[in-house]
Design an enzyme around this catalytic site. Structure first.
Site: not given
Ligand SMILES: *Cc1c(COP(=O)(O)O)cnc(C)c1O
Length: 371
Positions: A40, A262
């Site tokens: 994702k 800055y």
């Molecule tokens: C993002 C997510 C993961 C992955 O989690 P990590 O901590 O990055 O390994 C697994 N399951 C769900 C439902 C997620 O939203």
């Protein structure tokens, strides 16, 4: 290096071999369970297409994205031989897009479940879905009540082919937290009233490290694939997968007493050699992370505040200083994603997913650009 990389102010080099090695290590740690990959948010900023292709070639057969659009993009890159689950549900009216691209929705609410059941009935065919259960995170998924209702309703899942029953851990990065065991027991219990044929999944990266009883049939690592340490207090068994390098666009010699940047936040106490780097907070480098750049193993401390498009570093003590046009590294072996996160008061996930869009991404093993 690509033409874009040669012109860019900064380059994120993604080491796909490291991502694959991390996936293999996770598969080994989760022995007995299938190891999926969470890609994702454009594979946490690394590039979902490139990561997906590399992991599929290594044997990964199940992927997770958050949104329909991400699923459609991933399909273009990896084709149709692997399963793709979409975590954040199905906006009404998108059912046929899911079906046409063979994307499997993760159903989180009773309303969504009913919509898919209706759709299946309308089409007169069986629809693949995953069910997410809320076992204590209070974020997404069917409640205990929803599951009880479903179990008591013989037609509750009619027309649906449940491929996966999953839940997500709230505190897996704190191995001693009592919520981990509570969620695991709640999941195992709810699981017994849902179709036995469906695979079960509970663990993210950190969950895999909690022990065999957390692994069930399938594990869903994201962070660890990309080199983030899933348990920030421990040593990191995973390989760094990114190097962030930026170009030196000006070198100047300044006398003692010169103020820099800055707010004149820093005044040098001696004659100094300053180097201006072509990357700033607009590229996702946190303004709060006042750190170092690295050149041939030497640390060049930031001098003054991080600007939108640039950072000034102090190269006075370099035995071998960078020249204008050369690259220095901001994320590398010496300064990891997790180090940057700590300096900025956040987590590695946020650092990677916020990395900018205006610098080049380079894939392969030339991670040692500035080394
Ligand atoms: C993002 C997510 C993961 C992955 O989690 P990590 O901590 O990055 O390994 C697994 N399951 C769900 C439902 C997620 O939203």
């Amino acid at each position: 290096m690509s033409a874009a990389a040669l012109r860019a102010g900064a380059i994120l080099t993604v080491d796909l071999d490291a991502v694959v090695a991390n996936w293999r290590l996770l598969s080994k740690l989760a022995e007995g369970a299938e190891c999926a990959a969470v890609v994702k948010a454009d594979a946490y900023g690394l590039g979902a297409g490139r990561v997906g292709v590399a992991l599929q070639a290594a044997g990964c057969r199940t992927f997770f994205v958050a949104h329909l659009e991400e699923g459609l993009e991933l399909r273009k890159a990896i084709g149709f031989s692997s399963r793709v689950f979409v975590l954040n549900g199905t906006p009404a009216g998108t059912e046929s897009e899911f079906l046409n691209s063979v994307l499997i929705p993760v159903v989180n609410t009773a309303g969504e479940l009913a919509a898919w059941r209706d759709h299946a009935r309308e089409k007169g065919r069986s629809m693949p879905v995953a069910l997410q259960l809320d076992t204590g995170m209070s974020r997404l998924g069917l409640s205990h009540g929803d599951v009880a209702e479903l179990a008591g309703e013989p037609m509750g899942l009619s027309g649906l082919s449940v491929e996966l029953v999953m839940s997500h851990l709230a505190c897996a990065d704190a191995p001693a937290h009592p919520a981990n065991g509570r969620q695991r027991r709640a999941f195992a219990k709810l699981r017994t009233v849902l179709p036995r044929r469906a695979a079960s999944s509970l663990a993210n990266s950190a969950g895999i490290l909690l022990g065999p009883e957390f692994r069930f049939d399938l594990v869903r690592p994201g962070a660890a694939l990309y080199g983030i340490n899933p348990v920030p207090d421990g040593s990191n068994p995973f390989r760094q997968a990114v190097t962030l390098s930026t170009r030196v666009i000006q070198i100047r010699e300044v006398p003692a007493g010169t103020s820099v940047g800055y707010g004149h936040a820093r005044t040098v106490e001696r004659q100094s050699r300053l180097a201006t780097l072509s990357l700033g907070y607009a590229d996702g480098w946190p303004r709060a992370a006042n750190m170092s750049a690295f050149y041939k193993g030497q640390a060049l401390l930031f001098a003054g505040r991080v600007s939108m498009d640039s950072i000034v570093v102090d190269a006075t003590d370099c035995a071998k200083a960078p020249r204008e046009g050369e690259f220095v590294s901001l994320m590398c072996r010496e300064q990891t994603v997790d180090d940057v996160a700590r300096a900025a008061g956040t987590i590695g996930y946020e650092i990677l997913t916020r990395l900018g869009r205006r610098f080049a991404r380079d894939y392969g093993r030339h991670a040692a650009l500035a080394a």
